[in-house]
Design a protein around this motif. Structure first.
Motif, PDB file in Angstrom:
ATOM      1  N   LEU A  40      55.501  26.471  39.343  1.00  0.00           N
ATOM      2  CA  LEU A  40      55.294  25.472  40.724  1.00  0.00           C
ATOM      3  C   LEU A  40      54.942  26.150  41.866  1.00  0.00           C
ATOM      4  O   LEU A  40      56.040  27.168  41.899  1.00  0.00           O
ATOM      5  N   GLY A  42      54.671  27.016  46.345  1.00  0.00           N
ATOM      6  CA  GLY A  42      54.772  26.267  47.307  1.00  0.00           C
ATOM      7  C   GLY A  42      55.587  27.506  48.788  1.00  0.00           C
ATOM      8  O   GLY A  42      55.979  28.681  48.033  1.00  0.00           O
ATOM      9  N   CYS A  46      60.118  25.043  50.463  1.00  0.00           N
ATOM     10  CA  CYS A  46      59.627  23.515  50.023  1.00  0.00           C
ATOM     11  C   CYS A  46      59.985  22.516  49.352  1.00  0.00           C
ATOM     12  O   CYS A  46      59.771  21.738  48.753  1.00  0.00           O
ATOM     13  N   LYS A  48      61.109  23.938  46.142  1.00  0.00           N
ATOM     14  CA  LYS A  48      60.887  24.528  44.481  1.00  0.00           C
ATOM     15  C   LYS A  48      62.352  24.556  43.876  1.00  0.00           C
ATOM     16  O   LYS A  48      62.210  23.874  42.134  1.00  0.00           O
ATOM     17  N   THR A  49      63.281  25.661  43.885  1.00  0.00           N
ATOM     18  CA  THR A  49      64.588  25.331  43.472  1.00  0.00           C
ATOM     19  C   THR A  49      64.912  24.169  43.451  1.00  0.00           C
ATOM     20  O   THR A  49      66.046  23.813  42.494  1.00  0.00           O
ATOM     21  N   ASP A 161      63.148  30.414  37.407  1.00  0.00           N
ATOM     22  CA  ASP A 161      63.414  30.205  38.739  1.00  0.00           C
ATOM     23  C   ASP A 161      62.852  32.185  39.777  1.00  0.00           C
ATOM     24  O   ASP A 161      63.722  32.681  39.573  1.00  0.00           O
ATOM     25  N   GLU A 162      61.072  31.914  40.268  1.00  0.00           N
ATOM     26  CA  GLU A 162      61.463  33.061  39.977  1.00  0.00           C
ATOM     27  C   GLU A 162      61.834  35.139  40.002  1.00  0.00           C
ATOM     28  O   GLU A 162      62.650  35.404  40.295  1.00  0.00           O
ATOM     29  N   VAL A 193      59.004  28.608  38.181  1.00  0.00           N
ATOM     30  CA  VAL A 193      59.312  28.527  40.287  1.00  0.00           C
ATOM     31  C   VAL A 193      58.187  29.491  40.461  1.00  0.00           C
ATOM     32  O   VAL A 193      58.570  30.430  40.139  1.00  0.00           O
ATOM     33  N   HIS A 195      56.526  31.862  44.530  1.00  0.00           N
ATOM     34  CA  HIS A 195      55.532  31.024  46.435  1.00  0.00           C
ATOM     35  C   HIS A 195      54.427  32.649  45.794  1.00  0.00           C
ATOM     36  O   HIS A 195      53.567  31.977  46.895  1.00  0.00           O
ATOM     37  N   LEU A 210      53.210  22.339  45.971  1.00  0.00           N
ATOM     38  CA  LEU A 210      53.449  21.589  46.348  1.00  0.00           C
ATOM     39  C   LEU A 210      53.356  21.473  48.554  1.00  0.00           C
ATOM     40  O   LEU A 210      53.094  23.306  49.193  1.00  0.00           O
ATOM     41  N   SER A 215      58.302  18.200  50.270  1.00  0.00           N
ATOM     42  CA  SER A 215      57.865  18.315  49.929  1.00  0.00           C
ATOM     43  C   SER A 215      56.472  17.103  48.507  1.00  0.00           C
ATOM     44  O   SER A 215      57.673  16.100  48.352  1.00  0.00           O
TER      45      SER A 215
END
Ligand SMILES: Nc1ncnc2c1ncn2[C@@H]1O[C@H](COP(=O)(O)OP(=O)(O)O)[C@@H](O)[C@H]1O
Ligand SMILES: [Mg+2]
Length: 255
Positions: A40, A42, A46, A48-49, A161-162, A193, A195, A210, A215
Motif C-alpha cells: 500500500l 502513498g 494519506c 496508510k497507517t 507498517d514501514e 505499508v 511510502h 492511495l 484517500s
C-alpha cells in the motif's frame, strides 16, 4: 479466493479540542488474495497507517467493512500479526522470549514454544542470539526478530507498517531481500505499508496506490517481476525501471 476484503472504507478523525474533522480515508475498496503480498503506497499523511490499524483491529472504522477470511474485523486477533516500524520488542525479555511471546499467550506448552521459537530464529538468521536482549542487537537484527515474533504464530495475515523506515539505506535493501526469503517459507498474505516506491515494487505482487487525503485507490498495479528477487537483478530490470517511472509520475515526483 480473497483473504482480505476492504469494502468502501472511510475514516474521519475529530479533534477533541477544536472539533475540527480530518477526513483521512475517503473511500478505499480493496481485495487481497490468499498468499498475496500487497504493498500500500502513498504520500505521507494519506492514511496508510490508518488502513493498517483498521485491518489490525486497533481502531474501528468510521464507515465500510473489513473482513479477513470471511469474518468481519472488530478487534485484533491471532489471524493477523503486526510488524511495527519501531520493532515493538519487549526490552526486558530475551530475543527468544520475545519471539515465543505470542505462543505463550496462545497457551502453547514451554517445550514446544522453545522449539518453534528456535526454528524461527534460525530461519531469520538469528540463531545464537536467542539469549540476548533487544538492545544488544542492531536495528536490522531487531527487525528480523520482529518478523520472527509474528511469523512464529503462523498467522493468516502479516501486516507491516514501514518496517524498514528507521534502518539505514544499505541494511534496508539487505533486509528487504531477507524478509522476502523468510516470507517465501510460509507465504502468509501480506499488507505492507510504505511510502517508498522502490521498496513497494521490490517486495510486492501488487502495488496499490492511495491518492492524497481523503484517500481513494488511485491505482492497482501488478508487479511484473519473477520471484525469488534480488536487488542485484531487479535494479537493472527494465520492467522495474518502467514501473518505478510510472509510480513516481503518479505520485507527482519529477523523474
Ligand atoms: N489518532 C488520530 N487523530 C487525529 N488525526 C489522525 C490520527 N491518526 C492519523 N490522523 C491524521 O490522519 C491522516 C492520515 O494519517 P496516517 O494514517 O498516519 O497517514 P500515513 O500513514 O499515510 O502517513 C493524517 O492527516 C493524520 O494527521
Ligand atoms: Mg504511516
Amino acid at each position: 479466493m480473497s483473504l482480505l476484503t476492504i469494502d468502501s472504507l472511510t475514516q474521519s478523525y475529530v479533534d477533541p479540542y477544536t472539533g475540527g474533522v480530518t477526513e483521512a480515508i475517503g473511500d478505499v475498496t480493496l481485495e487481497i488474495a490468499d498468499g498475496e503480498f500487497v504493498a500500500l503506497l502513498g504520500p505521507s499523511g494519506c492514511g496508510k497507517t490508518t488502513v493498517l490499524n483498521i485491518v489490525a483491529g486497533f481502531i474501528e472504522a468510521s464507515g465500510g467493512t473489513v473482513a479477513v477470511g470471511g469474518t468481519t474485523v472488530h478487534g485484533p486477533g491471532p489471524d493477523r500479526g503486526v510488524v511495527f516500524q519501531d520493532f515493538a520488542l519487549f526490552p526486558w525479555l530475551t530475543v527468544e522470549s520475545n519471539v515465543a511471546f505470542g505462543l505463550k499467550m496462545q497457551g502453547v506448552p514451554k517445550a514446544e514454544r522453545r522449539e518453534r521459537a528456535g526454528k524461527m530464529l534460525e530461519l531469520v538468521g538469528l540463531d545464537g542470539f536467542g539469549a540476548k536482549y533487544p538492545h544488544e542487537l542492531s536495528g536490522g537484527m531487531r527487525q528480523r526478530a520482529g518478523v520472527a515474533r509474528v511469523l512464529v504464530t503462523d498467522p493468516a495475515m502479516m501486516l507491516m507498517d514501514e518496517p524498514f523506515a528507521s534502518i539505514d539505506a544499505q541494511t534496508r535493501r539487505q533486509l528487504q531481500q531477507e524478509v522476502l526469503r523468510i516470507w517465501d517459507a510460509s507465504r502468509p498474505t501480506v499488507l505492507f505499508v510504505t511510502h517508498d516506491v522502490d521498496e513497494a515494487i521490490f517486495m510486492a505482487d501488487r502495488v496499490v496506490v492511495l491518492s492524497g487525503r481523503p484517500s481513494t485507490v488511485a491505482a492497482d498495479i501488478r508487479v511484473p517481476l519473477e520471484r525469488p528477487r534480488t536487488w542485484r537483478d531487479v535494479q537493472s530490470d527494465p520492467a522495474f525501471i518502467s514501473m518505478r517511472d510510472e509510480l513516481l509520475t503518479m505520485l507527482g515526483v519529477e523523474t
